[in-house]
Each structure stands twice: as structure tokens, then as C-alpha cells.
Design a protein around this motif. Sequence first.
Motif, short mmCIF file in Angstrom:
data_model
loop_
_atom_site.label_atom_id
_atom_site.label_comp_id
_atom_site.label_asym_id
_atom_site.label_seq_id
_atom_site.Cartn_x
_atom_site.Cartn_y
_atom_site.Cartn_z
N ILE A 198 0.84 -1.20 0.00
CA ILE A 198 0.00 0.00 0.00
C ILE A 198 0.88 1.25 0.00
CG2 ILE A 198 -1.72 1.30 1.32
CD1 ILE A 198 -2.86 -1.36 2.28
N SER A 199 1.92 1.24 0.83
CA SER A 199 2.84 2.37 0.87
C SER A 199 4.17 1.91 1.42
CB SER A 199 2.28 3.52 1.71
OG SER A 199 2.00 3.09 3.03
N GLN A 200 5.22 2.70 1.19
CA GLN A 200 6.55 2.37 1.67
C GLN A 200 7.12 3.56 2.44
OE1 GLN A 200 8.10 2.25 -2.64
NE2 GLN A 200 9.91 2.91 -1.53
N GLY A 201 8.03 3.28 3.34
CA GLY A 201 8.53 4.31 4.23
C GLY A 201 9.24 5.45 3.54
N ALA A 202 9.98 5.16 2.48
CA ALA A 202 10.79 6.19 1.85
C ALA A 202 9.95 7.29 1.21
CB ALA A 202 11.70 5.57 0.79
N LYS A 203 8.82 6.91 0.62
CA LYS A 203 7.99 7.88 -0.10
C LYS A 203 6.53 7.45 -0.10
CE LYS A 203 10.17 5.66 -4.06
NZ LYS A 203 11.06 5.83 -5.20
N PRO A 204 5.89 7.39 1.07
CA PRO A 204 4.49 6.97 1.13
C PRO A 204 3.58 7.93 0.36
CG PRO A 204 5.17 7.96 3.22
CD PRO A 204 6.40 7.80 2.39
N GLY A 205 2.63 7.34 -0.39
CA GLY A 205 1.71 8.16 -1.15
C GLY A 205 2.32 8.81 -2.38
N HIS A 206 3.51 8.35 -2.78
CA HIS A 206 4.21 8.97 -3.90
C HIS A 206 4.27 8.08 -5.12
CE1 HIS A 206 7.75 10.28 -6.30
NE2 HIS A 206 7.41 11.49 -5.90
N GLY A 207 4.30 6.77 -4.91
CA GLY A 207 4.54 5.87 -6.02
C GLY A 207 6.03 5.75 -6.29
N GLY A 208 6.40 4.90 -7.22
CA GLY A 208 7.80 4.66 -7.51
C GLY A 208 8.13 5.01 -8.95
N ILE A 209 9.41 4.96 -9.26
CA ILE A 209 9.85 5.23 -10.63
C ILE A 209 11.02 4.33 -10.97
CG2 ILE A 209 11.32 7.13 -9.85
CD1 ILE A 209 10.87 8.40 -12.63
N LEU A 210 10.97 3.74 -12.16
CA LEU A 210 12.10 3.02 -12.72
C LEU A 210 12.63 3.87 -13.86
CD1 LEU A 210 13.79 0.36 -12.89
CD2 LEU A 210 12.17 -0.40 -14.64
N PRO A 211 13.84 4.47 -13.69
CA PRO A 211 14.38 5.35 -14.74
C PRO A 211 14.58 4.60 -16.04
CG PRO A 211 15.61 5.58 -12.68
CD PRO A 211 14.73 4.38 -12.53
N ALA A 212 14.47 5.31 -17.16
CA ALA A 212 14.63 4.70 -18.48
C ALA A 212 15.97 3.99 -18.62
CB ALA A 212 14.47 5.76 -19.56
N ALA A 213 17.01 4.54 -17.99
CA ALA A 213 18.34 3.94 -18.09
C ALA A 213 18.39 2.55 -17.49
CB ALA A 213 19.37 4.84 -17.41
#
Length: 508
Positions: A243-258
Amino acid sequence: MKVRSGFILLSVLTIILTAGVCLIWKPVLWSLVVTAPIILIGFYDLTQKRQTILRNFPVLGHFRYLLESIRPEIMQYFVETDTQGRPINRMFRSLIYQRAKDVTDTVPFGTQMDVYRSGYEWMDHSMYAIDKKIIDTKPRVLVGGKHCRQPYSASLMNVSAMSYGSLSKNAVLALNKGAKMGDFAQNTGEGSISPFHLEPNGDLIWQIGTGYFGCRTKEGTFCPDSFAEKANLDSVKMIEIKISQGAKPGHGGILPAAKNTKEIAEIRNITPHTDVHSPPSHSAFSNPEELIEFISLLRERSNGKPIGFKLCVGKQQEFIEICKAMIKTGVTPDFITVDGGEGGTGAAPVEFSNSLGMPLRDGLAFVYDTLVGYGLKDEIKLMASGKIFTGFHIARALALGADMVSCARAMMMAIGCIQALECNTNSCPVGVATQNKSLMSGLDVNDKSFRVANFHRKTLKSFTELIAAAGVDSPEKLERKHVNRRIGMNVIKKYDEIFPYTKANSLL
């Protein structure tokens, strides 16, 4: 890699040039006294497997280890500080390296911390300490409530969520092989199950994030059929809804194109070489009742494997409403992972990592007390995640109500992470958090898997020795009264005073 190939090219050119010039001017041969040892050291660095820095940066890497070797004497000139300028103790980082390398982890000259500073914590020892030999050094926790048909006997400490894509292939292989050797589980992170999670055949906790990677439709919504296919793999022992993670709750994640290679895109069912964002919330549910229905669906399609969810506590009322939905439906998750707002191994916006989400101890105590107050705790195991480094950190989490713990940062350090802070640039110098094939090739899977298993074994051993000294013969008997915290120079409180227990069923 440029440094590695550059060294080889430079060495060959030096040998050729020296040989050519010495035919004209023989005194040049004396230059071999200097260059030959450097070249030999460099080629040794390239072939050894224990130190990734030296494999990736031959010769140059020795300067780092030289500085590291004299660090205790010069520490007063190179003190790390936090955002408020307060010194940060390096003991934990060194301890992880020592345990991973299976070398002596004792320290000279007593306590390494200022015991009179506010926030210092300790456990009470007993005059009647228990013989540590009678305590199981490999404690297990059975996860599975009344609706679970395939309960899992989990280790007390496991690998927290880190995705393949954020981590390199070799890092994932090393972690999973170490988990297999030590008989504990690795959380896949929300990036789905890769072939490298399956190759060593270590136990897995499959995490389902908001992007539903590995079980998504082309539109990015949840796909029950592709979920069932992976959920019923033998390696998958538990399934966790993130549901959420400590580093950035409510933000979602990102996998950079690189980092989004063709291989990763196939695993996640996404378009390669593009930035991939995970939404901040789930599309499969939008209220407590729908979350409970989603848990039931996953349990059904996985043939009764343990299903849980992970959250960093935010609005307390939202968790209370989930508990009410459990009571209303009679359906409970098998486990809940509480992540602390101070946790997180990847990159995150500064405001999110520093100023959003409840810290682990507060969140863990709240979740435990709420479950007890609603009469739900007996059915649900709690896992704590967020800067778990030592046996004391495990004991503290269990005293607050956790049944088991997971750690990410410490496991990354066990496989060689030096906190170069290059996680989001694809240029991690030790091959842990990168998809650069040259960099990751420096990370030797066999050597680092032993280090993961060593760290796990020695940390659990230290935990059992610690509770034995406190007169506690079982992890389940740890209570908040066993942990003390200095509030001020003359004020000390036990955890049961700071976090008072809630009476069973009192919230009903």
C-alpha cells in the motif's frame, strides 16, 4: 567498464612502449621497477572476487581501503553529521561489514555512543541471565491465519523489499542464494518475480505494488490469471500487497529509463527504455471493504497462501477503518508489514523521506495496539521494516509488538553497498543498484551470498544472546518493559510508559 578496460589498455601500451624504447635507451628498463608491480596489482584486482571496488576500479580502489584502514585514528576530522549537524555513529555500518565477512565483530573501549544524550536506548539485563545455549538461534514464526491453507514457517529476520531493476541481476542472485543458504525469505519488491529470484530457489515473498508488475493487463490494471500463474510457484511462500513504503508513502515509484532494459520490461510487462511510474495508490481497491475483497481474491487464486499488506502508517483513522472492515467481513490478512517513515533504500524526494510517514516505532506500536484493541492480533502476524541493523533493533521491534522483522539497507551493505548514493544514476560503483553490465559483473554472486547468510546468522545469534542476558528465554516473551529510553538528562522511561498497552478487545 571504462576504468577496467582503460587499465588493461594502458598496461598493454606501457609494456609495448617500454619494450620499444628500451631497445634505443636501455636505462628505461629501470621504469619497470615502478610500473611492473602496479600492473601486477591491477591484474590481481581484476581476478579476485572478494572486493567489488577493486574488481571495478583496479589499483585506484586501494586508495579507498587505505583511507578506511586509518579511519579510527582520523575519525575526529571526518565526522558524518545529520541534517541538524549532530554526529552520526558509524558503528552499525562497520558491524554489518564485519558480520557479513565473518570476522570479529567485538569493539574495544566500551560503549560507542553518548549514553547521556536524549534518545539513547538500552535493555535491562538480569542477574539471573539464561544460558544462551538453550535458546534457539534460528527462531521461526508460523504465518497463516484461519483462512490460510498453506501457512509458512518464516525466519525471524528476512530480506525486505527491493526490486530487480532497482537492484542488479547479481545483487538479486546473491541475496536469494544467501536466503537459500540461511533458510530465510527474500521480498521481491514491487518489480515482480525475475528469473534471478527463482534461479537459486530461495524462499520468496512476492510483493504486489500499485503498478501490478508481473500480474497486470496492458492497461496497467490487476490481472487475476497472470497473478495465479506466478503465485502458485513453489518458491513463492507469501504474498504482500504494497500500500505504501517508508521512503515515499503516497508517492509511487519510478524506474528510470536507463535501468528499464528489454529484459526488465518483459518481466514487468512494460515498454522498455522508458521511465516507468507506479501510481501512488491502487486501482484494484479504493476503500477498506474492497481491500478485504482483494485479499480474499489473492488468497483464492494462490490456493490459500499467506496474504498480507505493507504500509507506512499515515492517517490512523484509515487503519482503524480497515480493522473494522475485518470485523465486519470476518476476513483478515495473515500478516501486516509496518514500514517506518525513516526507512527506504532507493531514491526519494527529500520532503517525502524526511517529513512524511510515521516512524517505525510509533507506527508499529499503533498497529499492534489497534489490532489488540479490536481482538484481531491473534490472527495476524506483524513484520517490522525500517533500519533494522542489529540484534537490539530486532529485540526493540519485538518488544513493541512485531513477530518478525525484515531489513533492506543492512542486506545491501552485506553484499557490498558502500552508500555511494548513486542508486538513481545507474552508476553504482559496487554493482548493487545498477543495470550497467560492467559494473554489476564486479559483484561476485558466490562470495556475496555467503556474506548475506553470515550477516543473517550472526545477527540472529547476537539477538538470542541479548535476550538471554535479559533473562528472556523466547522472542515471544519480549515486552515493552524490557526497553528503556532516555528522555532527558534526568528522565528515563520504559517503552510501556512511552507506548502504553491497549487492553484486548477494548476498542470493540
